[in-house]
Motif scaffolding. Structure first.
Motif, PDB file in Angstrom:
ATOM      1  N   HIS A  70      12.363  32.038 -18.720  1.00  0.00           N
ATOM      2  CA  HIS A  70      12.681  32.371 -20.324  1.00  0.00           C
ATOM      3  C   HIS A  70      11.400  32.400 -20.902  1.00  0.00           C
ATOM      4  O   HIS A  70      10.704  31.555 -20.707  1.00  0.00           O
ATOM      5  N   PRO A  71      11.051  33.652 -21.453  1.00  0.00           N
ATOM      6  CA  PRO A  71       9.619  33.682 -21.855  1.00  0.00           C
ATOM      7  C   PRO A  71       9.307  33.032 -23.123  1.00  0.00           C
ATOM      8  O   PRO A  71       8.356  32.598 -23.266  1.00  0.00           O
ATOM      9  N   LEU A  72      10.467  32.360 -23.915  1.00  0.00           N
ATOM     10  CA  LEU A  72      10.477  31.330 -24.636  1.00  0.00           C
ATOM     11  C   LEU A  72       9.939  29.799 -24.416  1.00  0.00           C
ATOM     12  O   LEU A  72       9.547  29.198 -25.196  1.00  0.00           O
ATOM     13  N   PHE A  73      10.297  29.647 -23.229  1.00  0.00           N
ATOM     14  CA  PHE A  73      10.086  28.307 -22.629  1.00  0.00           C
ATOM     15  C   PHE A  73       9.183  28.229 -21.482  1.00  0.00           C
ATOM     16  O   PHE A  73       8.835  27.091 -21.400  1.00  0.00           O
ATOM     17  N   ALA A  74       8.765  29.148 -20.968  1.00  0.00           N
ATOM     18  CA  ALA A  74       8.098  29.109 -19.649  1.00  0.00           C
ATOM     19  C   ALA A  74       6.869  30.107 -19.706  1.00  0.00           C
ATOM     20  O   ALA A  74       7.257  31.181 -20.369  1.00  0.00           O
ATOM     21  N   ASN A  75       6.007  29.980 -19.104  1.00  0.00           N
ATOM     22  CA  ASN A  75       4.875  30.954 -18.834  1.00  0.00           C
ATOM     23  C   ASN A  75       4.272  30.711 -17.203  1.00  0.00           C
ATOM     24  O   ASN A  75       3.677  29.809 -16.947  1.00  0.00           O
ATOM     25  N   ILE A  76       4.666  32.049 -16.760  1.00  0.00           N
ATOM     26  CA  ILE A  76       4.183  31.774 -15.002  1.00  0.00           C
ATOM     27  C   ILE A  76       2.892  32.797 -14.897  1.00  0.00           C
ATOM     28  O   ILE A  76       3.366  33.994 -15.345  1.00  0.00           O
ATOM     29  N   THR A  77       1.973  32.422 -14.387  1.00  0.00           N
ATOM     30  CA  THR A  77       0.995  33.071 -14.039  1.00  0.00           C
ATOM     31  C   THR A  77       0.800  33.450 -12.533  1.00  0.00           C
ATOM     32  O   THR A  77       0.559  32.245 -11.831  1.00  0.00           O
ATOM     33  N   PHE A 125      16.746  23.820 -21.336  1.00  0.00           N
ATOM     34  CA  PHE A 125      15.342  24.550 -20.739  1.00  0.00           C
ATOM     35  C   PHE A 125      14.369  23.257 -20.956  1.00  0.00           C
ATOM     36  O   PHE A 125      14.222  23.211 -22.047  1.00  0.00           O
ATOM     37  N   ASN A 126      13.406  23.277 -19.782  1.00  0.00           N
ATOM     38  CA  ASN A 126      12.308  22.643 -19.924  1.00  0.00           C
ATOM     39  C   ASN A 126      11.351  23.336 -19.039  1.00  0.00           C
ATOM     40  O   ASN A 126      11.238  23.265 -17.810  1.00  0.00           O
ATOM     41  N   ASN A 127      10.422  24.122 -19.684  1.00  0.00           N
ATOM     42  CA  ASN A 127       9.385  25.053 -19.010  1.00  0.00           C
ATOM     43  C   ASN A 127      10.153  25.851 -18.179  1.00  0.00           C
ATOM     44  O   ASN A 127      11.209  26.656 -18.741  1.00  0.00           O
ATOM     45  N   TYR A 128      10.141  26.020 -16.801  1.00  0.00           N
ATOM     46  CA  TYR A 128      11.116  26.988 -15.901  1.00  0.00           C
ATOM     47  C   TYR A 128      12.236  26.164 -15.217  1.00  0.00           C
ATOM     48  O   TYR A 128      12.847  26.634 -14.177  1.00  0.00           O
ATOM     49  N   HIS A 129      12.320  24.857 -15.680  1.00  0.00           N
ATOM     50  CA  HIS A 129      13.656  24.079 -15.275  1.00  0.00           C
ATOM     51  C   HIS A 129      14.711  24.473 -16.243  1.00  0.00           C
ATOM     52  O   HIS A 129      14.691  24.312 -17.419  1.00  0.00           O
ATOM     53  N   PHE A 130      16.060  24.662 -15.547  1.00  0.00           N
ATOM     54  CA  PHE A 130      17.191  24.828 -16.495  1.00  0.00           C
ATOM     55  C   PHE A 130      18.253  23.673 -15.757  1.00  0.00           C
ATOM     56  O   PHE A 130      18.385  23.545 -14.817  1.00  0.00           O
ATOM     57  N   ILE A 154      22.016  32.730 -11.287  1.00  0.00           N
ATOM     58  CA  ILE A 154      21.646  31.629 -12.094  1.00  0.00           C
ATOM     59  C   ILE A 154      21.121  30.496 -11.147  1.00  0.00           C
ATOM     60  O   ILE A 154      22.053  29.956 -10.266  1.00  0.00           O
ATOM     61  N   TYR A 155      19.854  29.820 -11.395  1.00  0.00           N
ATOM     62  CA  TYR A 155      19.428  28.746 -10.492  1.00  0.00           C
ATOM     63  C   TYR A 155      18.948  27.486 -11.403  1.00  0.00           C
ATOM     64  O   TYR A 155      19.116  27.815 -12.666  1.00  0.00           O
ATOM     65  N   ASN A 156      18.683  26.565 -10.955  1.00  0.00           N
ATOM     66  CA  ASN A 156      18.144  25.468 -11.632  1.00  0.00           C
ATOM     67  C   ASN A 156      16.861  25.810 -11.998  1.00  0.00           C
ATOM     68  O   ASN A 156      16.159  24.891 -12.637  1.00  0.00           O
ATOM     69  N   ARG A 157      16.077  26.846 -11.508  1.00  0.00           N
ATOM     70  CA  ARG A 157      15.031  27.236 -12.136  1.00  0.00           C
ATOM     71  C   ARG A 157      14.981  28.655 -12.960  1.00  0.00           C
ATOM     72  O   ARG A 157      15.499  29.614 -12.224  1.00  0.00           O
ATOM     73  N   VAL A 158      14.494  28.883 -13.982  1.00  0.00           N
ATOM     74  CA  VAL A 158      14.917  30.022 -14.467  1.00  0.00           C
ATOM     75  C   VAL A 158      13.705  30.417 -15.433  1.00  0.00           C
ATOM     76  O   VAL A 158      12.929  29.509 -16.016  1.00  0.00           O
TER      77      VAL A 158
END
Length: 257
Positions: free
Chosen positions: A118-125, A16-21, A112-116
């Motif tokens: 996950h509250p621990l790794f991403a923050n989308i506003t 996981f890297n931000n919202y990228h999986f 499941i996509y290459n954009r996910v």
């Protein structure tokens, strides 16, 4: 101890890297559990206890920002970020378990996509670009039209395609409105009794425009809910006649009195 093979986090975080999986870093594995996965999860999920991240203080959905409520059928539910049907190895891994409201959980389903998110790794506003309008459909039906404009293509994909947040907000908005107008019947009846439909509609529109204040405070707690309230108030102010139409459509006792 029998569940230990399913409580692992090996190779998880680096994918996981931000919202990228990175789907190449974790292989799907649906051959570990040799029975119905849903039944297996249901039978053993009571053992997860407080393993879920943020379990003790999770009061609102990290996706839509609305508080968990049975009243609106938005109960707290356990979300497997990597779906349990495809990643058996993480079915009880704490790092793969988060709380979402059941609506956002259902919308995501097992995709499941290459954009996910996950509250621990991403923050989308996304709420800053939220718009709500009252719109009249065919046969005089009124509903809330909700849209979220997002220039970031990845955010837009998650917001509008994976979690379908505008649909969630639309349902929540109509539930708020319907709950509010149900409590207005005793106040409105003396104003409308004996009038024909057109006069009732005119009287009701005038009342909404000059006296009424939309105020479902018992359901407004989170920051997102306050934002939604402001947008709904603006929509009502812009088109009080549409709320009047909706009230007369929904409350037959007022329409027929």
């Amino acid at each position: 101890s029998r569940l230990e093979p399913y409580i692992i986090d090996a190779n998880y975080s680096p994918a996981f890297n931000n919202y990228h999986f990175d789907m190449n870093k974790i292989n799907q594995n649906n051959n570990i559990i040799n029975c119905d996965v849903k039944a297996f999860w249901k039978r053993h999920k009571s053992h997860i206890g407080n393993m879920i991240e943020g379990a003790s203080d999770s009061t609102e959905c990290p996706v839509c920002g609305i508080k968990y409520r049975e009243y609106f059928k938005m109960e707290k539910s356990v979300e497997h970020v990597l779906p349990k049907s495809k990643y058996h190895q993480y079915i009880f891994s704490p790092i793969n378990l988060v709380y979402f409201c059941c609506v956002c959980n259902d919308y995501k389903n097992n995709y499941i996509y290459n954009r996910v998110f996950h509250p621990l790794f991403a923050n989308i506003t996304c709420q800053n670009n939220l718009n709500i309008n009252l719109v009249k459909k065919s046969r005089n039906r009124v509903y809330a039209q909700v849209s979220i404009s997002e220039s970031n293509a990845d955010y837009n994909f998650l917001i509008n395609q994976v979690y379908r947040i505008p649909e969630n907000y639309q349902k929540f908005t109509m539930q708020l409105i319907n709950s509010e107008i149900s409590s207005m019947e005793s106040t409105l009846r003396p104003l409308l009794v004996g009038l024909n439909y057109n006069d009732k509609h005119s009287k009701l529109t005038d009342y909404i425009e000059n006296e009424y204040h939309f105020n479902p405070n018992q359901f407004i707690e989170s920051n997102t809910e306050h934002l939604l309230l402001n947008k709904i108030e603006q929509a009502i102010n812009d088109h009080p006649e549409l709320l009047a139409t909706h009230i007369l459509n929904r409350l037959h006792t007022l329409r027929d009195c």
